[in-house]
Design a protein around this motif. Structure first.
Motif, PDB file in Angstrom:
ATOM      1  N   ARG A   3      32.715  27.961  18.994  1.00  0.00           N
ATOM      2  CA  ARG A   3      31.618  28.143  19.940  1.00  0.00           C
ATOM      3  C   ARG A   3      30.633  26.988  19.849  1.00  0.00           C
ATOM      4  O   ARG A   3      30.455  26.374  18.792  1.00  0.00           O
ATOM      5  N   LEU A   4      30.003  26.705  20.961  1.00  0.00           N
ATOM      6  CA  LEU A   4      28.965  25.691  21.045  1.00  0.00           C
ATOM      7  C   LEU A   4      27.622  26.397  21.170  1.00  0.00           C
ATOM      8  O   LEU A   4      27.528  27.450  21.799  1.00  0.00           O
ATOM      9  N   GLY A   5      26.590  25.812  20.587  1.00  0.00           N
ATOM     10  CA  GLY A   5      25.272  26.451  20.674  1.00  0.00           C
ATOM     11  C   GLY A   5      24.156  25.444  20.623  1.00  0.00           C
ATOM     12  O   GLY A   5      24.291  24.362  20.043  1.00  0.00           O
ATOM     13  N   THR A   6      23.043  25.779  21.259  1.00  0.00           N
ATOM     14  CA  THR A   6      21.843  24.956  21.186  1.00  0.00           C
ATOM     15  C   THR A   6      20.931  25.500  20.098  1.00  0.00           C
ATOM     16  O   THR A   6      20.796  26.707  19.928  1.00  0.00           O
ATOM     17  N   ARG A  21      21.466  25.361  35.524  1.00  0.00           N
ATOM     18  CA  ARG A  21      22.521  24.433  35.916  1.00  0.00           C
ATOM     19  C   ARG A  21      23.095  23.702  34.706  1.00  0.00           C
ATOM     20  O   ARG A  21      24.316  23.562  34.570  1.00  0.00           O
ATOM     21  N   LEU A  22      22.231  23.211  33.808  1.00  0.00           N
ATOM     22  CA  LEU A  22      22.720  22.533  32.605  1.00  0.00           C
ATOM     23  C   LEU A  22      23.627  23.460  31.791  1.00  0.00           C
ATOM     24  O   LEU A  22      24.720  23.071  31.362  1.00  0.00           O
ATOM     25  N   ALA A  23      23.162  24.679  31.568  1.00  0.00           N
ATOM     26  CA  ALA A  23      23.909  25.606  30.716  1.00  0.00           C
ATOM     27  C   ALA A  23      25.229  26.009  31.347  1.00  0.00           C
ATOM     28  O   ALA A  23      26.266  26.072  30.667  1.00  0.00           O
ATOM     29  N   VAL A  24      25.222  26.272  32.644  1.00  0.00           N
ATOM     30  CA  VAL A  24      26.465  26.714  33.274  1.00  0.00           C
ATOM     31  C   VAL A  24      27.471  25.563  33.349  1.00  0.00           C
ATOM     32  O   VAL A  24      28.695  25.780  33.299  1.00  0.00           O
ATOM     33  N   SER A  25      26.987  24.333  33.411  1.00  0.00           N
ATOM     34  CA  SER A  25      27.895  23.187  33.392  1.00  0.00           C
ATOM     35  C   SER A  25      28.626  23.103  32.047  1.00  0.00           C
ATOM     36  O   SER A  25      29.843  22.940  31.997  1.00  0.00           O
ATOM     37  N   VAL A  26      27.868  23.224  30.943  1.00  0.00           N
ATOM     38  CA  VAL A  26      28.500  23.206  29.622  1.00  0.00           C
ATOM     39  C   VAL A  26      29.428  24.402  29.454  1.00  0.00           C
ATOM     40  O   VAL A  26      30.515  24.294  28.868  1.00  0.00           O
ATOM     41  N   PHE A  29      32.621  23.385  31.294  1.00  0.00           N
ATOM     42  CA  PHE A  29      33.340  22.311  30.620  1.00  0.00           C
ATOM     43  C   PHE A  29      34.006  22.792  29.330  1.00  0.00           C
ATOM     44  O   PHE A  29      35.054  22.282  28.926  1.00  0.00           O
ATOM     45  N   SER A  30      33.399  23.782  28.671  1.00  0.00           N
ATOM     46  CA  SER A  30      33.915  24.273  27.396  1.00  0.00           C
ATOM     47  C   SER A  30      34.844  25.471  27.552  1.00  0.00           C
ATOM     48  O   SER A  30      35.331  26.008  26.544  1.00  0.00           O
TER      49      SER A  30
END
Length: 204
Positions: A3-6, A21-26, A29-30
């Motif tokens: 998993r990826l996380g901020t 938009r930034l979050a849904v793009s990642v 992509f993931s």
């Protein structure tokens, strides 16, 4: 499958349309592996630099969370609050994760824990022992029950204060109600592979 996380995205510094938009793009992509870790922020200078009132950051973050979830889940989303107003708009694509990607709240104060219980899909605490984590998890369970969310999916993540972790440590965190432990077992990037191997041997 990793998993990826901020850790951690200061949500009230940005418009929720940008964040969504930034979050849904990642997320796309993931292949649906992003967890959005957010915080209200503590550094006044950050807010001064972008011309946003520091004192309203908590209220702004609450609006941001509601707004991004509307964007991620509604066919023609709109939002009208004290700080942000938009729509109706079209927002596509929607997240891979359904109903939306998880939002995990950071923070240790009573206000931060209440906010996590009311709006979050999880909580992230920094530098905890199993004992200190257990105390916060107990508080969160009480707060979740108070707002009628005791049956809602909710994950507790903490960072481990030391660079090493063993199997007994992992069991103690699990017994404390922690779902995920973040460990940084290296100081330089070139050491990461060997350090992760040692950590895996110690825990698994």
């Amino acid at each position: 499958t990793i998993r990826l996380g901020t850790n951690v995205y200061i949500m009230p510094l940005r418009h929720p349309l940008v964040t969504a938009r930034l979050a849904v793009s990642v997320d796309h992509f993931s292949g649906g592996r992003l967890t959005l870790g957010i915080g209200a922020g503590w550094m006044r200078e950050e807010f001064d630099a972008v011309g946003i009132e520091f004192e309203t950051r908590g209220a702004r973050m609450r609006e941001c969370v509601r707004a991004v979830r509307a964007l991620w889940t509604e066919s023609t989303p709109s939002f009208h609050g004290r700080f942000f107003s938009f729509g109706p708009v079209k927002f596509e694509p929607k997240p891979v994760q359904t109903p939306h990607l998880p939002i995990v709240f950071g923070g240790e104060s009573s206000v931060a824990l209440k906010r996590a219980a009311a709006l979050g899909d999880g909580w992230y605490g920094v530098g905890h022992t199993p004992e200190s984590a257990a105390a916060q998890v107990t508080r969160l369970r009480t707060l979740l029950a108070e707002v009628g969310r005791d049956a809602a999916p909710f994950e507790n993540t903490v960072s481990h204060g030391a660079p090493t972790l063993d199997r007994d440590d992992a069991r103690r965190y699990e017994d404390a109600g922690v779902n995920r432990v973040v460990v940084l077992p290296w100081r330089r990037g070139r050491e990461a592979d060997e350090a992760l191997g040692r950590l895996a041997d110690a825990v698994l």
